[in-house]
Design a protein around this motif. Structure first.
Motif, PDB file in Angstrom:
ATOM      1  N   LEU A   1      55.017  34.524  31.841  1.00 28.73           N
ATOM      2  CA  LEU A   1      53.698  33.976  32.159  1.00 28.73           C
ATOM      3  C   LEU A   1      53.056  34.733  33.315  1.00 28.73           C
ATOM      4  O   LEU A   1      51.846  34.986  33.312  1.00 28.73           O
ATOM      5  N   SER A   2      53.850  35.112  34.295  1.00 30.01           N
ATOM      6  CA  SER A   2      53.348  35.878  35.431  1.00 30.01           C
ATOM      7  C   SER A   2      52.834  37.234  34.975  1.00 30.01           C
ATOM      8  O   SER A   2      51.756  37.680  35.410  1.00 30.01           O
ATOM      9  N   GLN A   3      53.568  37.921  34.093  1.00 30.98           N
ATOM     10  CA  GLN A   3      53.142  39.221  33.577  1.00 30.98           C
ATOM     11  C   GLN A   3      51.871  39.076  32.746  1.00 30.98           C
ATOM     12  O   GLN A   3      50.962  39.893  32.837  1.00 30.98           O
ATOM     13  N   TRP A   4      51.778  38.025  31.933  1.00 32.32           N
ATOM     14  CA  TRP A   4      50.591  37.774  31.128  1.00 32.32           C
ATOM     15  C   TRP A   4      49.370  37.584  32.028  1.00 32.32           C
ATOM     16  O   TRP A   4      48.315  38.159  31.799  1.00 32.32           O
ATOM     17  N   GLU A   5      49.536  36.775  33.084  1.00 30.97           N
ATOM     18  CA  GLU A   5      48.433  36.516  34.011  1.00 30.97           C
ATOM     19  C   GLU A   5      48.017  37.803  34.732  1.00 30.97           C
ATOM     20  O   GLU A   5      46.824  38.072  34.908  1.00 30.97           O
ATOM     21  N   LYS A   6      48.993  38.602  35.127  1.00 29.78           N
ATOM     22  CA  LYS A   6      48.714  39.871  35.795  1.00 29.78           C
ATOM     23  C   LYS A   6      47.931  40.802  34.865  1.00 29.78           C
ATOM     24  O   LYS A   6      46.978  41.465  35.288  1.00 29.78           O
ATOM     25  N   ASN A   7      48.335  40.863  33.593  1.00 30.82           N
ATOM     26  CA  ASN A   7      47.621  41.682  32.609  1.00 30.82           C
ATOM     27  C   ASN A   7      46.188  41.182  32.421  1.00 30.82           C
ATOM     28  O   ASN A   7      45.259  41.981  32.318  1.00 30.82           O
ATOM     29  N   GLU A   8      46.009  39.866  32.361  1.00 34.28           N
ATOM     30  CA  GLU A   8      44.672  39.290  32.179  1.00 34.28           C
ATOM     31  C   GLU A   8      43.750  39.649  33.325  1.00 34.28           C
ATOM     32  O   GLU A   8      42.555  39.840  33.135  1.00 34.28           O
ATOM     33  N   LYS A   9      44.281  39.747  34.542  1.00 33.82           N
ATOM     34  CA  LYS A   9      43.481  40.064  35.723  1.00 33.82           C
ATOM     35  C   LYS A   9      43.255  41.570  35.899  1.00 33.82           C
ATOM     36  O   LYS A   9      42.410  41.975  36.682  1.00 33.82           O
ATOM     37  N   SER A  10      44.017  42.390  35.175  1.00 35.69           N
ATOM     38  CA  SER A  10      43.883  43.844  35.279  1.00 35.69           C
ATOM     39  C   SER A  10      42.665  44.317  34.499  1.00 35.69           C
ATOM     40  O   SER A  10      42.293  43.724  33.481  1.00 35.69           O
TER      41      SER A  10
END
Length: 132
Positions: A38-47
């Motif tokens: 979930l953390s990686q998904w959120e990081k990708n969404e913000k990139s």
């Protein structure tokens, strides 16, 4: 004669504790993996979504085989496997990034292909070959 209540009882008292500890460890591992994903998904969404010139440098696969069972006469039953596909792209700067991609995209791309890579964080979006 028989040792009632003696040294053999540790199996009956220790086994449930051991099984409980293993269960808690597995549960913690699942929760950590879930939060990491979930953390990686959120990081990708913000990139930002980037489209940059790149070359397909390396293609690789990771195949996991599981579900082997042997029945009567040692015949193999219900074997399954899963394959994960990865491509490493090299940018004009010489930096490289590896992305997990679908098998369909993996089959279309070849090492040495040059084009425009579109990605967001660690998420592969698309690669369009240059017309030469």
């Amino acid at each position: 004669m028989y040792d009632v209540g003696g040294s053999g009882d540790w199996i009956f008292t220790g086994a449930p504790v051991f099984i409980g500890i293993i269960f808690v460890i597995i549960l913690i591992m699942i929760i950590v993996n879930l939060f990491s994903g979930l953390s990686q998904w959120e990081k990708n969404e913000k990139s930002p979504r980037l489209s940059v010139p790149a070359m397909v440098k390396v293609k690789r696969t990771n195949t996991i085989r599981n579900g082997h069972s042997y029945g009567q006469n040692n015949n193999l039953h219900s074997q399954s496997s899963s394959t994960t596909y990865y491509i490493t792209f090299e940018f004009e700067s010489g930096d490289r990034s590896e992305f997990h991609i679908s098998g369909k995209k993996f089959g279309i791309l070849a090492e040495g292909d040059v084009g425009t890579l579109t990605f967001q964080g660690t998420r592969y979006i698309d690669f369009t070959r240059n017309n030469c």
